[in-house]
Each structure stands twice: as structure tokens, then as C-alpha cells.
Scaffold this active site. Sequence first.
Site, mmCIF file in Angstrom:
data_model
loop_
_atom_site.group_PDB
_atom_site.id
_atom_site.type_symbol
_atom_site.label_atom_id
_atom_site.label_comp_id
_atom_site.label_asym_id
_atom_site.label_seq_id
_atom_site.Cartn_x
_atom_site.Cartn_y
_atom_site.Cartn_z
ATOM 1 N N GLN A 167 0.829 -1.206 0.000
ATOM 2 C CA GLN A 167 0.000 0.000 0.000
ATOM 3 C C GLN A 167 0.867 1.262 0.000
ATOM 4 O O GLN A 167 0.598 2.209 -0.735
ATOM 5 C CB GLN A 167 -0.915 -0.021 1.238
ATOM 6 C CG GLN A 167 -2.142 0.852 1.117
ATOM 7 C CD GLN A 167 -3.089 0.371 0.018
ATOM 8 O OE1 GLN A 167 -3.029 -0.777 -0.413
ATOM 9 N NE2 GLN A 167 -3.924 1.261 -0.457
ATOM 10 N N GLY A 184 1.304 1.858 -6.687
ATOM 11 C CA GLY A 184 1.411 1.011 -7.886
ATOM 12 C C GLY A 184 2.722 0.249 -7.921
ATOM 13 O O GLY A 184 2.770 -0.921 -8.337
ATOM 14 N N GLU A 228 4.548 -25.865 8.449
ATOM 15 C CA GLU A 228 4.923 -26.177 9.838
ATOM 16 C C GLU A 228 3.730 -25.962 10.783
ATOM 17 O O GLU A 228 3.881 -25.533 11.922
ATOM 18 C CB GLU A 228 6.143 -25.359 10.282
ATOM 19 C CG GLU A 228 7.314 -25.534 9.349
ATOM 20 C CD GLU A 228 8.545 -26.199 9.953
ATOM 21 O OE1 GLU A 228 8.583 -26.424 11.158
ATOM 22 O OE2 GLU A 228 9.446 -26.516 9.175
HETATM 23 C C1 LIG Z 1 5.666 -24.586 -0.069
HETATM 24 C C2 LIG Z 1 5.387 -25.678 0.928
HETATM 25 C C3 LIG Z 1 6.452 -26.335 1.549
HETATM 26 C C4 LIG Z 1 6.193 -27.397 2.436
HETATM 27 N N1 LIG Z 1 7.248 -28.110 2.954
HETATM 28 C C5 LIG Z 1 7.000 -29.246 3.673
HETATM 29 C C6 LIG Z 1 8.086 -30.107 4.076
HETATM 30 O O1 LIG Z 1 9.264 -29.839 3.824
HETATM 31 N N2 LIG Z 1 7.776 -31.256 4.739
HETATM 32 C C7 LIG Z 1 6.488 -31.611 5.049
HETATM 33 O O2 LIG Z 1 6.292 -32.665 5.641
HETATM 34 N N3 LIG Z 1 5.439 -30.805 4.682
HETATM 35 C C8 LIG Z 1 5.668 -29.640 3.991
HETATM 36 N N4 LIG Z 1 4.614 -28.834 3.589
HETATM 37 C C9 LIG Z 1 3.261 -29.225 3.937
HETATM 38 C C10 LIG Z 1 2.605 -28.286 4.951
HETATM 39 O O3 LIG Z 1 3.153 -28.472 6.242
HETATM 40 C C11 LIG Z 1 1.079 -28.534 4.902
HETATM 41 O O4 LIG Z 1 0.623 -28.013 3.654
HETATM 42 C C12 LIG Z 1 0.345 -27.887 6.052
HETATM 43 O O5 LIG Z 1 0.678 -28.514 7.282
HETATM 44 C C13 LIG Z 1 -1.180 -27.948 5.886
HETATM 45 O O6 LIG Z 1 -1.614 -29.221 5.490
HETATM 46 P P1 LIG Z 1 -2.580 -29.361 4.200
HETATM 47 O O7 LIG Z 1 -1.944 -28.584 3.094
HETATM 48 O O8 LIG Z 1 -2.849 -30.791 3.988
HETATM 49 O O9 LIG Z 1 -3.890 -28.604 4.611
HETATM 50 P P2 LIG Z 1 -5.131 -29.233 5.415
HETATM 51 O O10 LIG Z 1 -4.635 -29.925 6.634
HETATM 52 O O11 LIG Z 1 -5.985 -29.984 4.468
HETATM 53 O O12 LIG Z 1 -5.876 -27.899 5.889
HETATM 54 C C14 LIG Z 1 -6.801 -27.180 5.068
HETATM 55 C C15 LIG Z 1 -7.444 -26.106 5.939
HETATM 56 O O13 LIG Z 1 -8.153 -26.720 7.033
HETATM 57 C C16 LIG Z 1 -7.694 -26.197 8.268
HETATM 58 N N5 LIG Z 1 -7.742 -27.214 9.319
HETATM 59 C C17 LIG Z 1 -7.256 -28.492 9.279
HETATM 60 N N6 LIG Z 1 -7.443 -29.104 10.451
HETATM 61 C C18 LIG Z 1 -8.067 -28.206 11.274
HETATM 62 C C19 LIG Z 1 -8.529 -28.229 12.626
HETATM 63 N N7 LIG Z 1 -8.351 -29.294 13.418
HETATM 64 N N8 LIG Z 1 -9.117 -27.115 13.118
HETATM 65 C C20 LIG Z 1 -9.272 -26.012 12.343
HETATM 66 N N9 LIG Z 1 -8.875 -25.925 11.065
HETATM 67 C C21 LIG Z 1 -8.261 -27.003 10.539
HETATM 68 C C22 LIG Z 1 -6.264 -25.744 7.983
HETATM 69 O O14 LIG Z 1 -5.812 -24.795 8.951
HETATM 70 C C23 LIG Z 1 -6.431 -25.162 6.593
HETATM 71 O O15 LIG Z 1 -6.953 -23.860 6.691
HETATM 72 C C24 LIG Z 1 4.855 -27.755 2.747
HETATM 73 C C25 LIG Z 1 3.787 -27.041 2.150
HETATM 74 C C26 LIG Z 1 4.041 -26.039 1.254
HETATM 75 C C27 LIG Z 1 2.872 -25.334 0.599
#
Ligand SMILES: Cc1cc2nc3c(=O)[nH]c(=O)nc-3n(C[C@H](O)[C@H](O)[C@H](O)COP(=O)(O)OP(=O)(O)OC[C@H]3O[C@@H](n4cnc5c(N)ncnc54)[C@H](O)[C@@H]3O)c2cc1C
Length: 280
Positions: free
Chosen positions: A234, A238, A261
Amino acid sequence: GNEAQKAKYLPLIASGAIITSFALTEPDVGSDSGSVKTRAELDGDAYVLNGSKRYITNADKADLFTVMARTGGPGPKGVTAFLVPRDLPGLSVGKPERKMGQQGAHVCDVNFDNVRVPVENRLGAEGDGFKVAMRVLDRGRLHISAVCVGAAERLIADSIAYAKNRQQFGKPIAEFQLIQAMIADSVAECKAAKALVLQTARAKDRGERITEDCACAKLIASEMVGRVADRAVQIFGGAGYIADYGIERFYRDVRLFRIYEGTSEIQRTIIAREALRSEG
Ligand SMILES: Cc1cc2nc3c(=O)[nH]c(=O)nc-3n(C[C@H](O)[C@H](O)[C@H](O)COP(=O)(O)OP(=O)(O)OC[C@H]3O[C@@H](n4cnc5c(N)ncnc54)[C@H](O)[C@@H]3O)c2cc1C
């Protein structure tokens, strides 16, 4: 790890001779990380791994993976951690995913097709894997919180420099109180997050249990840097939206801190669990 594992791998990791990756997440298992489906079956002197990991940072460059796999029944107590060298037969790494930001670090799938992992590569006892993962994540969350503060400090410095230099209505935009308010909010929020990160780091150095504090630091710092990046866009106007100025890259990069994490929602569930356990 035990002494033999430390002696074998730590010097290689510390010197940069090998790169490591942490493989917990799976296609069907994210926040509910105690439900991993990758299986490890004991067969003589090796565990045979089958399954897939998803979004694994640095997987395409890693020489060694810490892999969480199921050796027992359902739930966190059935999970065991393994040190898995990349060159074992049956281990394959997928193509890097296209993603929003953090282009300096690739994420890929890691697939295990009857990968034989020697018994001596098990980290801790059978069933201790989830405990290992949670310890790693405590430290990782504190690290990410510090990264968030660093990114916020850079964004604030860039915002102040730009606001002092950019002239509108015959004066630097830094002289407008509405711009000053954005800078003030960012400075105050960043200092509060930094204080929490430092307090948690000191508690860690004293050897205290820091699960709740790390979750608080990760939640506060990652949400803070999101707001600071938004204000920086902001203040730049631009130019904040144009790639050459670098602010839009930060805006995209810092979005991840609220997701990996443990998402912000998961940090809140950890904080509530720990607070409810300790109070009364
Ligand atoms: C760029 C990147 C790097 C990564 N690096 C690693 C890595 O090196 N090693 C590794 O193991 N993983 C890695 N990850 C995975 C990452 O830790 C997960 O994407 C993350 O923990 C969320 O899991 P999910 O994507 O399955 O989302 P989901 O668990 O499906 O969550 C979807 C939504 O539901 C919400 N939700 C889920 N459970 C609950 C609950 N009990 N209460 C309230 N809300 C909830 C979440 O907060 C989120 O908003 C990486 C991800 C990305 C995008």
C-alpha cells in the site's frame, strides 16, 4: 538420533556435503499429521517403505530424508521416524510444483516403492516418530517466527525509505499521517513479535518445554508479517504491485508462513490445548 547416526550424518549435514529434507505431509494427510499412511514393515534387517509424501521442501536436492512412516496401529503412537538416503532403490522424487512464491526452494512428491531401509536407520524407538516430528516442529516454528520478524524488518526499512523519497502533493508521502499510521502499526507489531521470538528462544536455551510458546510465536509472527507486507504494498502504491520493486515478491513469499509447519488454525489448537492443560 543415536551416537552412530550422529557420527555418520551430522558432519556431512553441518559441512553442507549433504542436503536434508523433512518428509511428513502426504496427499491425504496434512494438518492431521499423526494419521500418516506411508507404511514401514519390518522384514529381516530392513524396514520396507511404501507410500508417498507431498510438498517436501528441497526434495529434488536432498541426499537424505527424515521420513515419518507407520509401523504400528492407527494414530500418532503408530508412527516411526527413519533416515532414508535418496539413492535407495525404489525411492523416486516428482517434478517441482509450480507455486505462489518462495521460488528459491522447490517442493516435490517423494514416492516409496518397496524401499528397503536398514534397521540402523530408524530414528529412536518404534512408535517414537511423532514425538520426534513434534520436537522438530517446535524448533522449526521458532525458526520460522524469526524469519518472519526478519522479513518484516526489511519490509519496514524499505517502506520508510520509499515514503521519505516518494513525493506527492509537493511533499514526501512520509509526511502524510495516514502513511505514518501504517508505518507505526508495522513497527509496533514487528517489535512485539520480535520480543516474543527472543523470549521463546531464551526459554529454549534454558531447556524449558516451549511447545505453547513456539506455537504463539509462529501464530503472532506469521500473521504479523502478512499485515506488514500488505501495508508495504500500500505504501509503495502502484510500485508495490510491480515486480521490479521487490515488494510484491515479499507479499507472495510471506503468505506461506501462515500455512506450513502447522497452519495458523493448528497453532491456535496447540495453544488452546496447552493452556487448558496447564491452567486449573
Ligand atoms: C511450499 C510448501 C512447503 C512445504 N514443505 C513441507 C516439508 O518440507 N515437509 C512436510 O512434511 N510438509 C511440507 N509442507 C506441507 C505443509 O506443512 C502442509 O501443507 C500444512 O501442514 C497444511 O496441510 P494441508 O496442506 O494438507 O492442509 P489441510 O490440513 O488440508 O488444511 C486445510 C485447511 O483446514 C484447516 N484445518 C485443518 N485441520 C483443522 C482443525 N483441526 N481445526 C481447524 N482448522 C483445521 C487448515 O488450517 C487449513 O486452513 C509444505 C507445504 C508447502 C505449501
